[in-house]
Design an enzyme around this catalytic site. Structure first.
Site, PDB file in Angstrom:
ATOM      1  N   VAL A 277       5.923   0.071  -4.982  1.00 35.20           N
ATOM      2  CA  VAL A 277       5.079  -0.081  -5.075  1.00 35.20           C
ATOM      3  C   VAL A 277       4.316   1.624  -4.891  1.00 35.20           C
ATOM      4  O   VAL A 277       5.109   2.274  -4.374  1.00 35.20           O
ATOM      5  CB  VAL A 277       4.413  -0.594  -3.299  1.00 35.20           C
ATOM      6  CG1 VAL A 277       3.194  -0.198  -3.093  1.00 35.20           C
ATOM      7  CG2 VAL A 277       4.476  -2.737  -3.648  1.00 35.20           C
TER       8      VAL A 277
ATOM      9  N   ALA B 298       6.509   5.750  -2.435  1.00 30.35           N
ATOM     10  CA  ALA B 298       6.681   4.721  -3.056  1.00 30.35           C
ATOM     11  C   ALA B 298       7.696   4.195  -2.413  1.00 30.35           C
ATOM     12  O   ALA B 298       7.878   4.621  -1.758  1.00 30.35           O
ATOM     13  CB  ALA B 298       6.647   5.445  -3.898  1.00 30.35           C
ATOM     14  N   LYS B 299       7.747   2.932  -2.712  1.00 28.80           N
ATOM     15  CA  LYS B 299       9.014   1.784  -2.476  1.00 28.80           C
ATOM     16  C   LYS B 299       9.231   0.437  -3.097  1.00 28.80           C
ATOM     17  O   LYS B 299       8.532   0.318  -3.904  1.00 28.80           O
ATOM     18  CB  LYS B 299       8.932   0.988  -1.093  1.00 28.80           C
ATOM     19  CG  LYS B 299      10.079   0.808  -0.419  1.00 28.80           C
ATOM     20  CD  LYS B 299      11.018   2.692   0.549  1.00 28.80           C
ATOM     21  CE  LYS B 299      11.775   1.561   1.207  1.00 28.80           C
ATOM     22  NZ  LYS B 299      12.339   2.508   1.751  1.00 28.80           N
ATOM     23  N   GLY B 300      10.417   0.484  -3.755  1.00 36.44           N
ATOM     24  CA  GLY B 300      11.087  -0.928  -4.425  1.00 36.44           C
ATOM     25  C   GLY B 300      11.654  -1.892  -3.832  1.00 36.44           C
ATOM     26  O   GLY B 300      12.179  -1.254  -2.738  1.00 36.44           O
TER      27      GLY B 300
ATOM     28  N   ASP C 270      17.833   2.687  -0.054  1.00 34.04           N
ATOM     29  CA  ASP C 270      17.772   1.971   0.679  1.00 34.04           C
ATOM     30  C   ASP C 270      18.308   1.512   0.902  1.00 34.04           C
ATOM     31  O   ASP C 270      19.589   1.889   1.564  1.00 34.04           O
ATOM     32  CB  ASP C 270      16.420   1.768   0.669  1.00 34.04           C
ATOM     33  CG  ASP C 270      15.806   1.594   2.146  1.00 34.04           C
ATOM     34  OD1 ASP C 270      15.054   2.630   2.343  1.00 34.04           O
ATOM     35  OD2 ASP C 270      15.237   0.343   2.093  1.00 34.04           O
TER      36      ASP C 270
END
Ligand code: GLU
Length: 432
Positions: A76, A121-123, A162
């Protein structure tokens, strides 16, 4: 141009329509608290309530037994007004779209709060990596990277470690992206191994930032770190390093909780021995020189500082009234719900929010990315000195805003960050 929702008044994206928006709902409440302080820029605030881009991917891999397993993956990009998307990738069986959306938005806020030139952003992949063999983990990482390869890149969106991801996973991600591009592209991910364009100090950076901001805040409230008692939830890359730095500064780490259990020692745990135990056993459970506590009792532990450094929504209306610490330093992303924030404020417990307290990791990710572009690498002293400088300066700014508006440090950090994001948004204008 005046700000509107959309012609139909929809405020919640259809893909999330539900009574319980999960972490994204928490983020929306946090944004709503800030809008009254944004002045003219508030007219762009709707931008903050919608991720720019969401990619959901199927990640099929062949398991070692010959069968095929499918995992659900996400990337995202919440906002790219201030620069490329930036934020980690987590592998966890409970990952949801709502969670990745919230985490991506918190990255936008965090990156703006410390003023690194990134959006957010992050996944994530909905998988328990502990159930995969090394070969399966590599195949899963590579297929996921290839699937999100259409939206990531050194100038587009830069993943990083992460929860449950590490340097090896970043190496596979870098290699997969590079193979598909036909050229070695070290700047596509950060948190890489040193020999592949990684940065000195990156692994410790989040914990070091937690310590730096915690020590700064302690001076403001007259709390002496030397001799203080600390409880830590999560003993991975963030909680473990923060505990080590605080204990080196004279604090007693009295309680630690992780996925394996909760341990306690009134006179302080032996942190180096505990770090060694976790490195071999994967959890604090079974550490010999400690008492075992029931998990729920963790919240009643007598301490001056509490460091949640695990997952979201740990401090809630149900336990916020029991916490005895004077100060909470959020190493994790999103550990405190808005209702718990209100209870803690009422009880005069100072909360150092994730979006500033754990920004040390992405700050050194930024240094890594800059070093990769210039192919010139800095010393660890230089990296740590720059990190501490950025963290102290950002925290001082947030502290000032909190005093000025008489708001919590979370709201103050959101005010600083949202103004930066929306100002960039306004300068760029609306295309077409
Ligand atoms: N995953 C870390 C965070 O939540 C670091 C992100 C990064 O370095 O891009 O801030």
């Amino acid at each position: 141009m005046s700000q509107v929702l959309n012609p139909y008044g929809h405020t919640i994206p259809s893909y999330l329509e539900s009574d319980n928006l999960g972490p994204w709902g928490i983020y929306l409440q946090q944004v709503d608290r800030v809008i009254p302080y944004l002045g003219d820029l508030a007219r762009w605030a709707e931008t903050l309530k919608r991720p720019k881009r969401i990619l959901v991917v199927d990640v099929p891999i062949q398991l070692d037994n010959g069968t095929v397993a499918h995992f659900e993956g996400y990337r995202v990009q919440h906002n790219t007004s201030r620069g490329p998307g930036k934020g980690g990738v987590r592998f966890h069986q409970d990952v949801t779209l709502s969670e990745v959306m919230a985490l991506s938005a918190w990255m936008s806020i965090k990156n703006a709060a410390v003023n690194v030139p990134y959006g957010g952003a992050k996944g994530g992949v909905r998988v328990d990596p502990k159930t995969l063999s090394r070969g399966e983990l590599e195949r899963m990482t590579r297929r996921y990277t290839s699937e999100i390869g259409i939206i990531i890149g050194p100038n587009k969106d830069i993943p990083a470690p992460d929860v449950n991801t590490n340097e090896q996973i970043m190496a596979w991600m870098m290699d997969t992206y590079s193979m598909n591009e036909g050229s070695t592209s070290t700047g596509v991910v950060t948190g890489k191994p040193l020999d592949l364009g990684g940065s000195l100090g990156r692994r410790e950076a989040t914990g070091r930032g937690v310590f730096t901001v915690g020590a700064e805040a302690a001076t403001h409230i007259g709390l002496e770190i030397d001799g203080s008692k600390i409880a830590v939830q999560g003993f991975g890359n963030v909680g473990g390093i923060a505990a080590r730095l605080f204990s080196q500064a004279g604090a007693l780490i009295v309680a630690v909780q992780d996925h394996g259990g909760t341990i306690y020692r009134e006179n302080g745990l032996d942190v180096p021995a505990l770090l060694a135990h976790v490195a071999t056993h994967g959890s604090v459970a079974g550490f010999p020189q400690a008492e075992v506590l029931a998990d729920d009792v963790f919240w009643d532990v007598d301490c001056d500082i509490l460091i949640p450094a695990a997952l979201e929504q740990q401090i809630t209306a149900a336990n916020a009234g029991r916490i005895r610490a004077r100060m909470i330093i959020e190493g994790a992303n999103g550990p405190t719900t808005p209702q718990a924030d209100d209870i803690l404020k009422e009880r005069n417990v100072l909360v150092l929010p994730d979006v500033i307290a754990n920004a040390g990791g992405v700050t050194v990710s930024y240094f890594e990315w800059v070093q990769d572009f210039s192919s010139y690498f800095w010393s660890e002293e230089e990296i740590n000195a720059r990190l501490v400088h950025i963290m102290k300066e950002a925290f001082a700014g947030v502290w000032h805003v909190a005093q000025h508006h008489k708001v919590s440090l979370r709201t103050a950090t959101f005010i600083v960050a949202c103004k930066r994001i929306l100002h960039a948004r306004e300068l760029r204008g609306l295309y077409p």
